[in-house]
Design an enzyme around this catalytic site. Structure first.
Site, PDB file in Angstrom:
ATOM      1  N   HIS A 220      18.198  42.870  13.201  1.00  0.00           N
ATOM      2  CA  HIS A 220      17.747  41.969  12.147  1.00  0.00           C
ATOM      3  C   HIS A 220      17.972  40.491  12.483  1.00  0.00           C
ATOM      4  O   HIS A 220      17.052  39.691  12.348  1.00  0.00           O
ATOM      5  CB  HIS A 220      18.326  42.312  10.769  1.00  0.00           C
ATOM      6  CG  HIS A 220      17.607  41.533   9.720  1.00  0.00           C
ATOM      7  ND1 HIS A 220      16.315  41.813   9.341  1.00  0.00           N
ATOM      8  CD2 HIS A 220      17.935  40.414   9.038  1.00  0.00           C
ATOM      9  CE1 HIS A 220      15.909  40.923   8.467  1.00  0.00           C
ATOM     10  NE2 HIS A 220      16.860  40.059   8.265  1.00  0.00           N
ATOM     11  N   HIS A 371       3.778  43.990   8.605  1.00  0.00           N
ATOM     12  CA  HIS A 371       4.766  42.976   8.227  1.00  0.00           C
ATOM     13  C   HIS A 371       5.223  42.158   9.431  1.00  0.00           C
ATOM     14  O   HIS A 371       5.177  40.933   9.425  1.00  0.00           O
ATOM     15  CB  HIS A 371       5.965  43.647   7.551  1.00  0.00           C
ATOM     16  CG  HIS A 371       7.123  42.724   7.350  1.00  0.00           C
ATOM     17  ND1 HIS A 371       7.101  41.706   6.425  1.00  0.00           N
ATOM     18  CD2 HIS A 371       8.327  42.633   7.971  1.00  0.00           C
ATOM     19  CE1 HIS A 371       8.242  41.040   6.494  1.00  0.00           C
ATOM     20  NE2 HIS A 371       8.994  41.579   7.423  1.00  0.00           N
ATOM     21  N   ARG A 436       3.371  54.629  11.197  1.00  0.00           N
ATOM     22  CA  ARG A 436       3.332  53.739  12.353  1.00  0.00           C
ATOM     23  C   ARG A 436       3.670  54.542  13.603  1.00  0.00           C
ATOM     24  O   ARG A 436       4.070  55.699  13.523  1.00  0.00           O
ATOM     25  CB  ARG A 436       4.331  52.594  12.157  1.00  0.00           C
ATOM     26  CG  ARG A 436       5.767  53.049  12.151  1.00  0.00           C
ATOM     27  CD  ARG A 436       6.724  51.953  11.735  1.00  0.00           C
ATOM     28  NE  ARG A 436       6.979  51.024  12.824  1.00  0.00           N
ATOM     29  CZ  ARG A 436       8.141  50.351  12.985  1.00  0.00           C
ATOM     30  NH1 ARG A 436       9.136  50.524  12.121  1.00  0.00           N
ATOM     31  NH2 ARG A 436       8.313  49.527  13.972  1.00  0.00           N
ATOM     32  N   ARG A 437       3.506  53.916  14.759  1.00  0.00           N
ATOM     33  CA  ARG A 437       3.924  54.492  16.037  1.00  0.00           C
ATOM     34  C   ARG A 437       3.349  55.883  16.295  1.00  0.00           C
ATOM     35  O   ARG A 437       4.057  56.790  16.732  1.00  0.00           O
ATOM     36  CB  ARG A 437       5.457  54.586  16.099  1.00  0.00           C
ATOM     37  CG  ARG A 437       6.117  53.240  16.088  1.00  0.00           C
ATOM     38  CD  ARG A 437       7.581  53.392  15.901  1.00  0.00           C
ATOM     39  NE  ARG A 437       8.267  52.244  16.438  1.00  0.00           N
ATOM     40  CZ  ARG A 437       9.560  52.029  16.301  1.00  0.00           C
ATOM     41  NH1 ARG A 437      10.310  52.893  15.656  1.00  0.00           N
ATOM     42  NH2 ARG A 437      10.111  50.968  16.818  1.00  0.00           N
TER      43      ARG A 437
END
Lengths: 544, 42
Positions: A220, A371, A436-437
């Site tokens: 993060h 995002h 995703r992925r």
């Protein structure tokens, strides 16, 4: 006007050019990925979707960003702390560059050989070749050396200028590198203590939740390592570019210190859906995550205020009359401004991601991919692109021509349009649940999955437009390197006369580092002890 | 108490105030939107 030091210019340019070479290769991988995902093409025999995905993520999110950031920070540190780098700092910069470059080349080779399709988060228990982990460790250690160079220059300047307030650019560079040094300790421990011995086969199993926690302890703040240099441009450079003033030096410094405090002890908001972490610690870290909204809104306020004060000084009337006075045809302003504007939905999306219940809606869906494509790949990337149009001329003794400015404007618009389609489609289809992925898959023609298809095609269209943007930015860099000779000022903003004097406590590094460490110890000690005491070991898996 | 000559005139930041309010409203609306989706799916 003093021209930029020639030796420093070489160091900065080497970083910038390496960054954009990585962007180009990563862009090719990204284009192919979006085509495969939409079912538009099939890759020739030996190339796997997940190899491309790993290469795209590593080259764009880790290599492009880190090289550009180191180059940009060194340029500003050289310019504002004495006009040139001290020999020790310059040497550290070059050693860092060499180490990072060896790591990058090694890492890309291992990925392309199909030995490390573990995605850029290198999530255990997926197991890559040990050489992949060693390669990335070299990149991190190289970036540490570069950080030490910045610290050295800053400390020496402070010693020679006792009692003086350090230049804002240099101060912000030190905060950025401090954040990086503190957060990369987590990933270094994960890689050296857990992943390398495990992937060499010296130990049979890995503590999965511990490894992921160490990753997100780094993962993060990594986001803020990307963002803070963009904020340096917004706070320090943009006021000068538009002909205005920095709204408040104290506000800028305080916001950076708050980012240092609240961007590290918050990794659990990436692990909200994971078992093995007690809800209390997740809750606590979500609260700390939400604290980051404060310096983010301080930044937004400061930017609006700089723009409004400038507009009013030019005679703007009414509540929003100042908007018209901004230099919309100057790419050095327009590209970073579009980055700021797009950061509004990006930030709003981030607050959704970090909220426990809503994380259940978006977790591991394409929303998340959408995002980070508007945060790092638009807000940050567009700011970095905008920096190029004055940085390259300033350090190479050239000028930005009207033609290059126009090409820059076109590149910015192409990027925004491509991202509107790609990231917009990702956000929407993510809310429908598209994961995703994952490579092209119709899930046995399940009705839900069939409905996702048009969005996947929109993503490929957006990805193709973005690839044109990648080609154009590379072309523009070549154009900037061949621009006519001349003097270009390194734009450093001055603080508004109306602003208050900066209080000395904002430069008391021991105090701020102490608070940062205390927050980290508080948020992480007990959960880490719990994870180590209640280890659920896992063997490694090669899933590709 | 500050002397009269120390008083600085506050710059006019009406637009900035309106902009940050709009920004806050946008954040709250998107948050409520996805929260409604979460509630509808439960």
């Amino acid at each position: 006007m003093k021209s930029f030091d020639r030796s420093d210019s070489k160091l900065v340019l080497a970083h910038v050019l390496f960054a954009f070479a990585a962007l180009f290769i990563g862009g090719v991988a990204g284009l192919l990925q979006s085509m495969v995902k939409s079912g538009s093409i099939e890759l020739p025999a030996n190339i796997g979707y997940y190899e491309l995905l790993t290469a795209h993520g590593v080259l764009m999110a880790l290599i492009f960003t880190t090289y550009f950031i180191v180059g940009f920070l060194y340029s500003g540190v050289s310019h504002t702390l004495g006009g040139k780098l001290l020999p020790v700092s310059r040497k550290l910069g070059w050693y860092g560059y060499a180490l990072m470059s060896v790591g990058t080349v090694m890492g890309v080779i291992v990925i392309l050989l199909g030995k490390a399709s573990v995605l850029y988060t290198f999530y255990a228990p997926m197991k890559a070749s040990p050489w992949f982990y060693i390669a990335l460790a070299l990149v991190v250690v190289g970036s540490w050396l570069s950080g030490f160079g910045i610290f050295y220059q800053y400390i020496r300047w402070k010693k020679g200028n006792k009692g003086k307030l350090s230049p804002l650019f240099a101060y912000m560079s030190v905060v950025t590198m401090l954040l990086w040094q503190i957060c990369t300790i987590g990933v270094a421990i994960e890689v050296v203590v857990q992943l390398i011995p495990w992937s060499f086969g010296w130990v049979d199993t890995v503590n999965v939740v511990l490894s992921r926690t160490l990753f997100w302890y780094f993962g993060h703040p990594l986001v803020y390592f990307w963002l803070l240099p963009a904020y340096i441009c917004w706070y320090v450079v943009i006021p000068k570019v538009i002909g205005g003033k920095i709204f408040s030096d104290s506000l800028a410094r305080l916001s950076f210190m708050l980012f240092l405090l609240f961007s590290i002890p918050v990794g659990f908001h990436h692990q909200l859906m994971e078992p093995g972490i007690s809800p209390f610690w997740k809750y606590l870290q979500v609260v700390l995550t939400f604290m980051v909204i404060i310096p983010s809104l301080m930044t937004a306020f400061s930017m609006f205020a700089t723009f409004e004060l400038y507009g009013r000084s030019k005679g703007a009337k009414g509540t929003f009359g100042w908007v018209k006075k901004l230099p919309w045809k100057d790419v050095r302003f327009f590209a970073p401004f579009m980055g700021m504007l797009i950061f509004i939905p990006a930030g709003a999306g981030g607050i959704i991601n970090a909220s426990n219940q809503m994380n259940a809606v978006v977790h591991n869906t394409l929303w998340v991919t959408g995002h980070f494509h508007i945060t790092v790949a638009t807000s940050v990337a567009l700011t970095f692109f905008g920096i190029l149009y004055w940085l390259i001329p300033a350090i190479t003794g050239r000028v930005l021509t009207p033609r290059m400015n126009k090409l820059g404007m076109i590149q910015t618009i192409i990027w925004c349009v491509g991202m509107f389609f790609m990231s917009g489609a990702m956000h929407i289809v993510g809310l429908f649940g598209s994961p995703r992925r994952t490579a092209y898959n119709t899930y046995n023609d399940h009705p839900d999955a069939v409905l996702w298809m048009p969005y996947h095609v929109a993503m490929a269209i957006g990805g193709s437009i973005l690839f044109i943007g990648v080609i154009l930015i590379v072309y523009n860099i070549i154009g900037l390197l061949r621009a006519p000779r001349g003097e270009t000022e390194y734009p450093i903003g001055e603080v508004s006369e109306a602003s208050e004097k900066t209080p000395a406590f904002l430069e008391r590094w021991g105090l701020w580092i102490g608070i940062a460490v205390a927050l980290i110890v508080f948020a992480y000690t007990l959960p880490l002890v719990d994870m180590i005491m209640n280890n659920v070991p896992s063997p490694g898996y090669v899933t590709w | 108490m500050p002397k009269p000559e120390d008083k600085k005139e506050e710059p006019a930041l009406k637009g900035t105030f309106a902009s940050v309010m709009l920004l806050g409203a946008f954040i709250i609306l998107t948050w409520i939107g996805v929260f409604a989706l979460f509630m509808a799916r439960n």
